[in-house]
Write a protein that holds these residues in place. Sequence first.
Motif, mmCIF file in Angstrom:
data_model
loop_
_atom_site.group_PDB
_atom_site.id
_atom_site.type_symbol
_atom_site.label_atom_id
_atom_site.label_comp_id
_atom_site.label_asym_id
_atom_site.label_seq_id
_atom_site.Cartn_x
_atom_site.Cartn_y
_atom_site.Cartn_z
ATOM 1 N N GLU A 148 32.627 -40.416 -2.206
ATOM 2 C CA GLU A 148 31.763 -40.080 -3.116
ATOM 3 C C GLU A 148 30.362 -40.840 -2.807
ATOM 4 O O GLU A 148 30.422 -42.002 -2.644
ATOM 5 C CB GLU A 148 32.052 -40.532 -4.530
ATOM 6 N N VAL A 149 29.347 -40.013 -2.472
ATOM 7 C CA VAL A 149 28.148 -40.839 -1.996
ATOM 8 C C VAL A 149 26.898 -40.699 -2.919
ATOM 9 O O VAL A 149 25.920 -40.958 -2.800
ATOM 10 C CB VAL A 149 27.565 -39.848 -0.621
ATOM 11 N N GLY A 150 27.356 -39.976 -4.195
ATOM 12 C CA GLY A 150 25.925 -39.759 -5.036
ATOM 13 C C GLY A 150 26.556 -39.178 -6.384
ATOM 14 O O GLY A 150 27.754 -38.564 -6.248
ATOM 15 N N ARG A 151 25.910 -39.171 -7.352
ATOM 16 C CA ARG A 151 26.173 -38.762 -8.578
ATOM 17 C C ARG A 151 25.147 -38.413 -9.239
ATOM 18 O O ARG A 151 24.089 -39.413 -9.617
ATOM 19 C CB ARG A 151 27.283 -39.749 -9.201
ATOM 20 N N ALA A 159 28.404 -26.115 -21.469
ATOM 21 C CA ALA A 159 28.151 -25.552 -22.505
ATOM 22 C C ALA A 159 27.174 -26.642 -23.544
ATOM 23 O O ALA A 159 26.970 -27.748 -23.072
ATOM 24 C CB ALA A 159 29.384 -25.609 -23.711
ATOM 25 N N PRO A 160 26.439 -26.161 -24.520
ATOM 26 C CA PRO A 160 25.681 -27.044 -25.098
ATOM 27 C C PRO A 160 26.392 -28.294 -25.724
ATOM 28 O O PRO A 160 27.231 -28.138 -26.072
ATOM 29 C CB PRO A 160 25.066 -26.122 -26.435
ATOM 30 N N GLY A 161 26.049 -29.477 -25.460
ATOM 31 C CA GLY A 161 26.617 -30.541 -25.597
ATOM 32 C C GLY A 161 27.667 -31.025 -24.808
ATOM 33 O O GLY A 161 28.415 -32.131 -25.054
ATOM 34 N N ASP A 162 27.963 -30.186 -23.677
ATOM 35 C CA ASP A 162 29.005 -30.610 -22.593
ATOM 36 C C ASP A 162 28.209 -30.657 -21.343
ATOM 37 O O ASP A 162 28.420 -29.758 -20.526
ATOM 38 C CB ASP A 162 29.996 -29.486 -22.750
ATOM 39 N N ASP A 163 27.727 -31.875 -21.165
ATOM 40 C CA ASP A 163 27.078 -31.839 -19.631
ATOM 41 C C ASP A 163 27.945 -32.933 -18.958
ATOM 42 O O ASP A 163 28.707 -33.705 -19.624
ATOM 43 C CB ASP A 163 25.608 -32.600 -19.766
ATOM 44 N N ARG A 164 27.980 -32.222 -17.697
ATOM 45 C CA ARG A 164 28.873 -33.152 -16.674
ATOM 46 C C ARG A 164 28.060 -33.710 -15.543
ATOM 47 O O ARG A 164 26.964 -32.976 -15.096
ATOM 48 C CB ARG A 164 29.951 -32.195 -16.036
ATOM 49 N N ASP A 165 28.684 -34.713 -15.062
ATOM 50 C CA ASP A 165 28.103 -35.154 -13.730
ATOM 51 C C ASP A 165 28.013 -34.239 -12.575
ATOM 52 O O ASP A 165 29.172 -33.435 -12.215
ATOM 53 C CB ASP A 165 28.636 -36.423 -13.150
ATOM 54 N N ASP A 166 27.098 -34.161 -11.702
ATOM 55 C CA ASP A 166 27.178 -33.489 -10.160
ATOM 56 C C ASP A 166 27.739 -34.444 -9.292
ATOM 57 O O ASP A 166 26.842 -35.547 -8.893
ATOM 58 C CB ASP A 166 25.771 -32.774 -10.005
ATOM 59 N N ILE A 167 28.661 -34.510 -8.600
ATOM 60 C CA ILE A 167 29.037 -35.531 -7.703
ATOM 61 C C ILE A 167 29.114 -35.030 -6.227
ATOM 62 O O ILE A 167 29.439 -33.991 -6.170
ATOM 63 C CB ILE A 167 30.772 -36.031 -8.075
ATOM 64 N N ILE A 168 28.413 -35.804 -5.622
ATOM 65 C CA ILE A 168 28.261 -35.485 -4.208
ATOM 66 C C ILE A 168 29.370 -36.252 -3.313
ATOM 67 O O ILE A 168 29.408 -37.633 -3.432
ATOM 68 C CB ILE A 168 26.940 -35.798 -3.838
ATOM 69 N N MET A 169 30.027 -35.546 -2.400
ATOM 70 C CA MET A 169 31.000 -35.990 -1.671
ATOM 71 C C MET A 169 30.997 -35.675 -0.221
ATOM 72 O O MET A 169 30.327 -34.654 0.129
ATOM 73 C CB MET A 169 32.449 -35.380 -2.093
ATOM 74 N N LEU A 170 31.108 -36.671 0.537
ATOM 75 C CA LEU A 170 30.832 -36.357 2.049
ATOM 76 C C LEU A 170 32.224 -36.608 2.865
ATOM 77 O O LEU A 170 33.033 -37.758 2.604
ATOM 78 C CB LEU A 170 29.858 -37.271 2.865
ATOM 79 N N LEU A 171 32.572 -35.834 3.850
ATOM 80 C CA LEU A 171 33.741 -36.148 4.788
ATOM 81 C C LEU A 171 33.206 -36.235 6.302
ATOM 82 O O LEU A 171 32.968 -35.149 6.955
ATOM 83 C CB LEU A 171 34.840 -35.060 4.634
ATOM 84 N N PRO A 172 33.133 -37.494 6.635
ATOM 85 C CA PRO A 172 32.816 -37.753 8.254
ATOM 86 C C PRO A 172 33.889 -36.991 9.010
ATOM 87 O O PRO A 172 34.988 -37.297 8.614
ATOM 88 C CB PRO A 172 32.744 -38.938 8.372
ATOM 89 N N LEU A 173 33.522 -36.498 10.057
ATOM 90 C CA LEU A 173 34.516 -35.450 10.866
ATOM 91 C C LEU A 173 34.966 -36.204 12.001
ATOM 92 O O LEU A 173 35.889 -35.977 12.919
ATOM 93 C CB LEU A 173 34.071 -34.190 11.374
ATOM 94 N N ALA A 174 34.215 -37.353 12.289
ATOM 95 C CA ALA A 174 34.502 -38.270 13.648
ATOM 96 C C ALA A 174 35.313 -39.306 13.468
ATOM 97 O O ALA A 174 35.786 -39.518 12.192
ATOM 98 C CB ALA A 174 33.229 -38.793 14.267
#
Length: 174
Positions: A148-151, A159-174
């Motif tokens: 997880e690198v951000g949120r 839905a109205p009254g049901d907000d969720r976090d947008d979670i940013i994920m990163l997978l380094p390939l090296a």
Amino acid sequence: MTLTFTLDPAITPDLRDGLLDLWTDVSNAGGAVGFVAPVDRETVRPELVKHFAGMAGGRTRLLAGYDEDGRVAAAAFLAFNARRLMAHWVWLYTVMVHPRHQGRGYGRDLLAAAADAARGIEGVEAIRLTCRGGLGLEQFYGSCGYKEVGRIPGAIRVAPGDDRDDIIMLLPLA
């Protein structure tokens, strides 16, 4: 049984219909793939067409997973960055495993196949994705090597009254 993965399969009516069914069924089972149940194929179709347009323009690649009967059982889309300074990583969008195949490790298999596909793209060093909070997806992706690198709190309104976090994920390939 294992899934067979194909990068850049030919877009046939069977594949198109299989992707529509997959996306609709995943959405209706509560999957976080851009819709909130209930949805039907005609609701999903315009989003699939957008992915196909990206594929036709060379901006997006499809990774499809097929079951032993040759049916589409999983899919994910890898998208290139339009910005030259971000060309060293790709987006992973619309990661789906059909509900009938849940719990068999196919999600991990799909993510591993996506990482292998990305490693085969010259210059790509990482995969970035976002996921909807409140479903434990960040733990699943974390168990597959993503960090997880951000949120962004409350960025996704389910839905109205049901907000969720947008979670940013990163997978380094090296």
